[in-house]
Write an enzyme that holds these catalytic residues in place. Structure first.
Site, PDB file in Angstrom:
ATOM      1  N   HIS A 107      -1.313   1.422   7.581  1.00 29.64           N
ATOM      2  CA  HIS A 107      -1.878   1.300   6.239  1.00 29.64           C
ATOM      3  C   HIS A 107      -1.869   2.674   5.576  1.00 29.64           C
ATOM      4  O   HIS A 107      -2.134   3.696   6.221  1.00 29.64           O
ATOM      5  CB  HIS A 107      -3.307   0.759   6.309  1.00 29.64           C
ATOM      6  CG  HIS A 107      -3.918   0.538   4.962  1.00 29.64           C
ATOM      7  ND1 HIS A 107      -3.382  -0.326   4.029  1.00 29.64           N
ATOM      8  CD2 HIS A 107      -5.040   1.079   4.388  1.00 29.64           C
ATOM      9  CE1 HIS A 107      -4.138  -0.324   2.948  1.00 29.64           C
ATOM     10  NE2 HIS A 107      -5.151   0.525   3.135  1.00 29.64           N
TER      11      HIS A 107
ATOM     12  N   CYS B 217       0.828  -1.209   0.000  1.00 30.58           N
ATOM     13  CA  CYS B 217       0.000   0.000   0.000  1.00 30.58           C
ATOM     14  C   CYS B 217       0.862   1.259   0.000  1.00 30.58           C
ATOM     15  O   CYS B 217       0.465   2.298  -0.526  1.00 30.58           O
ATOM     16  CB  CYS B 217      -0.954   0.004   1.185  1.00 30.58           C
ATOM     17  SG  CYS B 217      -0.137  -0.171   2.795  1.00 30.58           S
TER      18      CYS B 217
END
EC number: 3.4.19.12
Length: 882
Positions: free
Chosen positions: A836, A528
Site C-alpha cells: 500500500h 493508491c
C-alpha cells in the site's frame, strides 16, 4: 531570382510610391526637435487625414474616378506621415527619453499621454486597410492607360532604387536589387529557428540566423552578440560583430498566422539595432536597417534565390560549430549565476518576452511642415484634466477605422494552440468501453525530435477603451482594463511594442492562487500508487501553477511523435483544477469531499495499458510515466529528426573535454529533440564512463533522467548519502561484462562509474528497494529535510573548450551549491504486489506537513513523522541562499 512579371507588379505598387512621398515630406522638415511641436504637427496631420476620410464618406458617389483616387492618395500620404512621425521621428527626440523616465516632469507626462493616444489612434484605425486596397485595385496604369497625371512617373520608375527611411519595410524587389548591386555591403538577419534557417534561407553573401527565442526587448546589441549568438557558427558571429561595416542591414522572418511571435521578435531586434546599439552605434554611421515586407514566404513566392545550410551533429566537437544544437535560449527559463531564488519559471508561466510597458522606439527621422491649427492647445489642456484629448477636426469613428496593412493578423482567440477535444471518457465509463483508439500510446522515454515550434508567445493586455470627443471622432484612453486577461499571442500591428504588458502569466488583478490546496483522492481499486504520486508531484508549485492558469495549453505540440496530442495533459489539468476547487483556501482542520480521479486514470490507461485495470503498480513507474507523458505532450521539439550519432573523431574529441563541458554540450544536443516545461522542472543528467584498466581509454555516454534511481545498500541502517555514494562508486565489471576497448581492440578488464552532471530544479529520488527478483530491501534510509548534493555534481572544468568555441556554454542553472529541501515522500509498505502506498506532503507554512492515505488526510503527528523507514520516492526542491 525574382520573376519579371512579379518584379514589375511590385515596382508599380502605388503604396510604395506614396510612402516615398511621405518619407520625402518628413525628411525635408528639420525645423524642430521639440516634442510638443512635433506632437502638434501630428495632430494637424491627423486632422487633415480625417478630413480626407470625411470627404470620401460624404461625396464618394459624386466624385469622378480621378478625383476619388486623388483623395485616397492624399489620405494615405497624411496617414503615412503620422505613422513615420509617431513611430520614428518622435521616439528619436531627446525629450522623448526623458518623458518616459520615472522622474519626468508633469508636462512631459502629459506629452506622453498625448503621444500614447496618437499611437492608439494609429493602431485602431480601420480605414487605412480600405484605402490601401482601393489604391491598389484602382491604380490608373491598371484601369485607364494613358491617364497617369496622378502618378509621378519618374518616382514610379525609380521606386526600386528609392529605398525608404531606416526602420521601414522594403519589398522583395528592393531586396533583390540590394543583393545584386550591394551584396558586399549588405547583412541579412534571419529571425527564425535555426532548423528552419538551415532548411532554407535567402541566398546572400552575408546572412546570419538570430533565433527568435534567444533575445528579449531589454537586450542591447552587445547582449545579442554575447548571449543570443553564443551557439552560432563562428562565421555568423564574425558577421554580426562587423555589423557597423555594412551599409544596409535587412531583418526578415516568416510572416503567417502561426508565427506572430517571430514577427514580434523581428520588431524587437529592429528596436535593438536602431536604438540600443551602444557597442557599435549604427545611426552614427548612417547604416540603414530595414525589414522585409511579407517576410521570407513573400520572398519565396517571388522566386527569390534561396540556399540550404547542412550541419553535422558532431560539428561542435570538430569545429566548434554549435548551430545544429538550436539552443532554446528562453529568457530566464533556467536561473543564471547569482540567482538568489528560483524565479526562472516566470517566463514559462507567462510569455516569451518580458514586456516592460515601454513605448517602442524606432529610428531618427525628421518632421514635416504643416500649417498649424489651434487644436493642440485644446488637446493639451484637455489632457491635463482628463488624460484624454480632443482634436477640432473630425475623424471616422473607431468602428470605421482599421489597422494598417502591416498588421493583418487573425483575432486573438484564434491564436491559441488548437488541439483535438479529448474523448468523452465519462461516456465510456457508463458504457464500460475503455479503449480510446484515437490516442497514440506513450510507450517509451521521450527521446524523439522537430522543427522547433514557437516556444512562448507574448500576450498583449486588452485595453480599456474610454472615448472622449475629438471633434466628431474619438480618442482612446490607454488604461489596462481591470478585468482584462492575457490572450495567447501578440498581434504586432505597427512597428511598436504593446503597451502595459505583464511580465507574469497571472494578470495584475488575478487573485493569488492557494498552491497548497489539500484534498483526498479516492482509491479506485489498487490505485493508491497513483494517488500518492499525484499528491507528491503537486507539492511542486511551478507544476501546479502552469496547469491551474492553463498556460500549458499554449505549449501542447500536436506534432510530438510520442505524445498523446494533449489528452494526458488536458485530463491532468482537469484533475488539478478539481482538486484545487475542493481543497483550496480551507481552514487548517476543515475537511472536504475527496476527489475521484477516474477520468484521469482512464486517460492514463488509454495511453499505457499497464494502468488500465485495477492491478497494483509501482508508484515510481507511474511517476516516470506521468512525467514522460506530460513532457511529450508539451515537447516543443517532439517532431524534430533525431540527432545523428557522433563520429569516431567527435567521440574522441569529447573524451578529451571535462565532463562539465561535454555534459553541457550533450544537454544542448538533447534540447534539440526534447524541450518542455517538464524538462526544465524535473530533468537532470548523469554520465556513465567506461574505462579500460590496461590502457586507460575511456568512453562516456550521457543519460537524462526525471526520476533518479539510487541503490539502497544491504545494511541495517544507512543515510541517503550512502545511496549516492553507492550510485557514484567505481564499479569493476565482471568477466561477462568486459568492455571491448577501441584502443586495445579487444575486451579488457574495465570499470564503470556514474557521475551526476546536471542536477534539476526539482529532484525526485527513487530508492531502489526491489531487486531483480522483486525482493524488497526494507532498510531504514535516513534522509534530511535539507540535502546538499554539491559534492556529487561534476565540477571538473579545466578551462578547455572544443576547438573554435571561445565563449562558455549556457550554464542553465548549473551553478553550485546544490541544496534541496524536502517537499514530499511517497512511502510503501508490503510487497510490490500486495502493498500500500501513502504520501507525506509539505503544505506550506500555514498548513505544514500532511499525511495522505487515499481519501483521508491529516497533519503529521510530530515533526519527524515524514522521515519514515517506508520511504520509497523522495521529492526535493532546490533552494538558494540556505
Amino acid at each position: 531570382m525574382v520573376e519579371v512579371d512579379s518584379r514589375k507588379q511590385l515596382l508599380y505598387d502605388p503604396i510604395v510610391r506614396l510612402s516615398g512621398i511621405a518619407d520625402k515630406f518628413v525628411m525635408q522638415d528639420a525645423t524642430s526637435s521639440n516634442m510638443k511641436v512635433s506632437l502638434q504637427e501630428c495632430i494637424d496631420t491627423l486632422a487633415n487625414y480625417q478630413d480626407e476620410c470625411k470627404k470620401l464618406k460624404r461625396n464618394e458617389p459624386t466624385l469622378s474616378p480621378s478625383e476619388r483616387y486623388s483623395i485616397y492618395e492624399s489620405a494615405y500620404i497624411y496617414y503615412k506621415i503620422i505613422h513615420i512621425m509617431v513611430l520614428t521621428r518622435i521616439p528619436s527626440l531627446p525629450q522623448f527619453s526623458s518623458a518616459k523616465s520615472s522622474d519626468a516632469t508633469n508636462e512631459d507626462k502629459e506629452l506622453m499621454q498625448i503621444y500614447n493616444m496618437l499611437v492608439k489612434t494609429l493602431l485602431s484605425d480601420e480605414k487605412i486597410a480600405q484605402i490601401k486596397s482601393y489604391l491598389r485595385a484602382n491604380y490608373p496604369d491598371k484601369n485607364s492607360k494613358g491617364k497617369e497625371s496622378i502618378v509621378n512617373k519618374q518616382l514610379l520608375n525609380n521606386e526600386v532604387f528609392m529605398l525608404p527611411l531606416s526602420g521601414s519595410p522594403i519589398s522583395a524587389v528592393q531586396l533583390n536589387h540590394l543583393i545584386q548591386m550591394y551584396d558586399s555591403s549588405l547583412l541579412l538577419i534571419d529571425v527564425r529557428p535555426r532548423a528552419e534557417f538551415d532548411s532554407k534561407h535567402i541566398k546572400a553573401k552575408s546572412v546570419i540566423c538570430v533565433e527568435p527565442v534567444s533575445f528579449k526587448n531589454s537586450f542591447t546589441d552587445l547582449e545579442v552578440e554575447k548571449k543570443s549568438l553564443i551557439t552560432s557558427p563562428q562565421k555568423e558571429i564574425a558577421l554580426f560583430q562587423a555589423r557597423d561595416k555594412y551599409n544596409y542591414i535587412v531583418i526578415y522572418t516568416q510572416q503567417s498566422e502561426k508565427t506572430q511571435f517571430y514577427m514580434h521578435q523581428q520588431l524587437v531586434l529592429l528596436d535593438i539595432l536602431m536604438n540600443k546599439s551602444f557597442a557599435k552605434p549604427l545611426n552614427e554611421k548612417n547604416i540603414k536597417v530595414f525589414t522585409l515586407d511579407k517576410g521570407f514566404s513573400g520572398w519565396v513566392s517571388k522566386k527569390g534565390a534561396c540556399e540550404t545550410t547542412t550541419q553535422n551533429g558532431d560539428a561542435i566537437y570538430i569545429s566548434g560549430n554549435t548551430s545544429s544544437l538550436n539552443l532554446q535560449n528562453l529568457p530566464q527559463l533556467s536561473p543564471n549565476i547569482g540567482s538568489s531564488m528560483d524565479k526562472s519559471m516566470r517566463d514559462m508561466m507567462s510569455t516569451s518576452a518580458d514586456f516592460e510597458g515601454r513605448t517602442y522606439q524606432l529610428p531618427q527621422q525628421q518632421q514635416p511642415v504643416f500649417a498649424r491649427t489651434p487644436s493642440f492647445k485644446n488637446l493639451f489642456n484637455k489632457a491635463k484634466s482628463s488624460s484624454t484629448s480632443s482634436v477640432t477636426s473630425s475623424s471616422p469613428a473607431p468602428s470605421q477605422l482599421v489597422r494598417p496593412q502591416t498588421s493583418s493578423m487573425p483575432p486573438l482567440e484564434q491564436n491559441f494552440t488548437q488541439y483535438p477535444e479529448t474523448p468523452k471518457l465519462l461516456t465510456q465509463i457508463n458504457t464500460n468501453t475503455m479503449p480510446l483508439s484515437q490516442i497514440s500510446p506513450i510507450s517509451s522515454r521521450a527521446m524523439s525530435p522537430m522543427t522547433k515550434n514557437m516556444l512562448t508567445q507574448s500576450p498583449q493586455l486588452p485595453m480599456k477603451i474610454s472615448r472622449t470627443t475629438i471633434g466628431n471622432g474619438a480618442m482612446l484612453d490607454l488604461k489596462p482594463h481591470p478585468d482584462s486577461k492575457p490572450p495567447g499571442q501578440p498581434v504586432p500591428a505597427l512597428p511598436q511594442l504593446p503597451h502595459h504588458m505583464t511580465g507574469t502569466y497571472q494578470n495584475l488583478n488575478q487573485p493569488k492562487l492557494d498552491l497548497d490546496f489539500t484534498v483526498g483522492l479516492e482509491n479506485m481499486g489498487n490505485s493508491c500508487y497513483m494517488n500518492c504520486i499525484i499528491q507528491c508531484l503537486l507539492s511542486t508549485h511551478e507544476l501546479s501553477q502552469i496547469f491551474l492558469n492553463n498556460s500549458y495549453e499554449k505549449h501542447i505540440n500536436l506534432n510530438s511523435k510520442l505524445g498523446s496530442k494533449g489528452v494526458l495533459a488536458k485530463y491532468f489539468a482537469r484533475l488539478v483544477h478539481t482538486m484545487y476547487r475542493e481543497g483550496s483556501f480551507k481552514r487548517p482542520l476543515e475537511k472536504n469531499k475527496p476527489i475521484q480521479p477516474i477520468q484521469f486514470k482512464m486517460a492514463c490507461g488509454s495511453i499505457n495499458s499497464l494502468f488500465k485495470d485495477n492491478t497494483q503498480q509501482d508508484s515510481q513507474e507511474f511517476c516516470q510515466f506521468l512525467l514522460d507523458g506530460l513532457h511529450e505532450d508539451l515537447n516543443q521539439c517532439g517532431a524534430n529528426p533525431p540527432l545523428k550519432e557522433l563520429s569516431e573523431d567527435a567521440e574522441k574529441m569529447r573524451e578529451k573535454l571535462s565532463m562539465r563541458i561535454a555534459s553541457s554540450i550533450e544537454w544542448e544536443r538533447f534540447l534539440t529533440t526534447d524541450f518542455s516545461v517538464i524538462v526544465d522542472l524535473f530533468q537532470g543528467q548523469y554520465a556513465s564512463q567506461l574505462k579500460c584498466k590496461v590502457c586507460g581509454c575511456t568512453s562516456t555516454t550521457y543519460q537524462t533522467f526525471s526520476v533518479l534511481s539510487v541503490p539502497v545498500p544491504h545494511v541495517s541502517s544507512c543515510h541517503i548519502l550512502d545511496c549516492f555514494n553507492e550510485f557514484t562508486k567505481v564499479e569493476k565489471l565482471g568477466t561477462d561484462e568486459l568492455w571491448s576497448c577501441p584502443t586495445c581492440k579487444k575486451k579488457q578488464p574495465s570499470t564503470k562509474k556514474l557521475t551526476i552532471t546536471r542536477l534539476p530544479r526539482n529532484l525526485i529520488i527513487h530508492l531502489k528497494r526491489f531487486d531483480n527478483m522483486m525482493n524488497k530491501n526494507n532498510v531504514f534510509v535516513k534522509y534530511p529535510f535539507l540535502l546538499d548534493l554539491t559534492p556529487y555534481w561534476a565540477n571538473d572544468f579545466d578551462g578547455r573548450l572544443p576547438p573554435g568555441v571561445t565563449d562558455e556554454l549556457p550554464t542553465r542553472g548549473q551553478v553550485p551549491p546544490f541544496r534541496y529541501k524536502l517537499n514530499a515522500v511517497a512511502s510503501h509498505v508490503g510487497s510490490l504486489y500486495g502493498g500500500h502506498y501513502t504520501a507525506y506532503v509539505n503544505k506550506g507554512i500555514n498548513r505544514g506537513w500532511h499525511y495522505f492515505d487515499d481519501t483521508s488526510y491529516r497533519p503529521i503527528k510530530n515533526e519527524t513523522e515524514c522521515i519514515t523507514p517506508n520511504a520509497y520516492v523522495l521529492f526535493y526542491h532546490r533552494v538558494y541562499g540556505v
